[in-house]
Write a protein that holds these residues in place. Structure first.
Motif, PDB file in Angstrom:
ATOM      1  N   ASP A  39       7.632   0.298  -9.572  1.00 11.77           N
ATOM      2  CA  ASP A  39       6.599   1.154 -10.155  1.00 11.77           C
ATOM      3  C   ASP A  39       5.906   1.993  -9.090  1.00 11.77           C
ATOM      4  O   ASP A  39       5.868   1.641  -7.914  1.00 11.77           O
ATOM      5  CB  ASP A  39       5.535   0.310 -10.867  1.00 11.77           C
ATOM      6  N   VAL A  40       5.306   3.091  -9.538  1.00 17.75           N
ATOM      7  CA  VAL A  40       4.576   3.977  -8.641  1.00 17.75           C
ATOM      8  C   VAL A  40       3.385   3.253  -8.020  1.00 17.75           C
ATOM      9  O   VAL A  40       3.000   3.516  -6.887  1.00 17.75           O
ATOM     10  CB  VAL A  40       4.098   5.230  -9.422  1.00 17.75           C
ATOM     11  N   GLN A  41       2.812   2.320  -8.756  1.00 17.50           N
ATOM     12  CA  GLN A  41       1.655   1.564  -8.279  1.00 17.50           C
ATOM     13  C   GLN A  41       1.949   0.844  -6.960  1.00 17.50           C
ATOM     14  O   GLN A  41       1.080   0.697  -6.120  1.00 17.50           O
ATOM     15  CB  GLN A  41       1.242   0.543  -9.335  1.00 17.50           C
ATOM     16  N   PHE A  42       3.179   0.397  -6.760  1.00 18.96           N
ATOM     17  CA  PHE A  42       3.536  -0.382  -5.574  1.00 18.96           C
ATOM     18  C   PHE A  42       4.157   0.464  -4.474  1.00 18.96           C
ATOM     19  O   PHE A  42       4.565  -0.054  -3.457  1.00 18.96           O
ATOM     20  CB  PHE A  42       4.493  -1.509  -5.969  1.00 18.96           C
ATOM     21  N   ARG A  43       4.236   1.771  -4.687  1.00 20.07           N
ATOM     22  CA  ARG A  43       4.806   2.660  -3.676  1.00 20.07           C
ATOM     23  C   ARG A  43       3.774   3.000  -2.611  1.00 20.07           C
ATOM     24  O   ARG A  43       2.585   2.883  -2.823  1.00 20.07           O
ATOM     25  CB  ARG A  43       5.306   3.964  -4.311  1.00 20.07           C
ATOM     26  N   GLY A  44       4.273   3.463  -1.477  1.00 16.99           N
ATOM     27  CA  GLY A  44       3.407   3.970  -0.435  1.00 16.99           C
ATOM     28  C   GLY A  44       3.433   3.129   0.833  1.00 16.99           C
ATOM     29  O   GLY A  44       3.364   1.919   0.778  1.00 16.99           O
ATOM     30  N   ARG A  45       3.596   3.832   1.934  1.00 13.28           N
ATOM     31  CA  ARG A  45       3.507   3.197   3.249  1.00 13.28           C
ATOM     32  C   ARG A  45       2.513   4.015   4.051  1.00 13.28           C
ATOM     33  O   ARG A  45       2.587   5.237   4.064  1.00 13.28           O
ATOM     34  CB  ARG A  45       4.872   3.194   3.934  1.00 13.28           C
ATOM     35  N   ILE A  46       1.605   3.353   4.698  1.00 14.83           N
ATOM     36  CA  ILE A  46       0.588   4.021   5.482  1.00 14.83           C
ATOM     37  C   ILE A  46       0.884   3.789   6.950  1.00 14.83           C
ATOM     38  O   ILE A  46       1.060   2.655   7.378  1.00 14.83           O
ATOM     39  CB  ILE A  46      -0.835   3.506   5.129  1.00 14.83           C
ATOM     40  N   ARG A  47       0.960   4.867   7.703  1.00 12.49           N
ATOM     41  CA  ARG A  47       1.141   4.774   9.153  1.00 12.49           C
ATOM     42  C   ARG A  47      -0.194   5.086   9.809  1.00 12.49           C
ATOM     43  O   ARG A  47      -0.846   6.062   9.457  1.00 12.49           O
ATOM     44  CB  ARG A  47       2.204   5.750   9.640  1.00 12.49           C
TER      45      ARG A  47
END
Length: 141
Positions: A73-81
């Motif tokens: 799901d989109v809710q669990f996407r994302g990586r922050i650098r």
């Protein structure tokens, strides 16, 4: 030891933080990296980004998915650098000497966000009222 020759200010050298690292709903096997009592329930990459930019960190958001995350799901996407060190090797922000410091700070600050305080306050009351009404109707019948 190739990383020793690279500039610590390069984007590839920024540390990575996935929301699963600070999610209290995850086990250590599922990717949580801080204690449950300090973790946050279902954090999003947007919340992590907001907290770190507010403190003055250099942040990059990438549309990546954590490899251990089975839910797409989109809710669990994302990586922050996040930039940890400057070009000369000194710390970018003195309060963050390691990735663990950053994760603990983010997990401590996210519950204080306005979006979190408004969501939980209104949502809990509605849920409790709805359940109370249903229970009362069952008893009358």
């Amino acid at each position: 030891m190739a990383h020793l020759n690279k500039n610590p200010a390069d984007k590839e050298r920024f540390i990575c933080i996935y929301p699963a690292f600070i999610n209290s709903k995850k086990t250590i096997a599922e990717g949580r990296r801080i204690p449950v009592d300090k973790a946050v329930e279902n954090p999003t990459f947007g919340e992590i980004r907001d907290v770190l930019t507010a403190v003055g960190a250099n942040v990059i958001v990438e549309n990546k998915l954590y490899p251990r995350e089975w839910n797409r799901d989109v809710q669990f996407r994302g990586r922050i650098r996040v930039q940890l060190k400057k070009e000369d090797g000194s710390l970018y922000l003195e309060q963050f000497s390691s990735r663990k410091d950053i994760m603990l700070y983010v997990a401590e600050t996210i519950p204080k966000l306005k979006t979190r305080t408004q969501k939980t306050g209104g949502g809990d009351q509605n849920v409790q009222q709805g359940e109370g009404g249903k229970k009362g109707k069952k008893k009358k019948k």
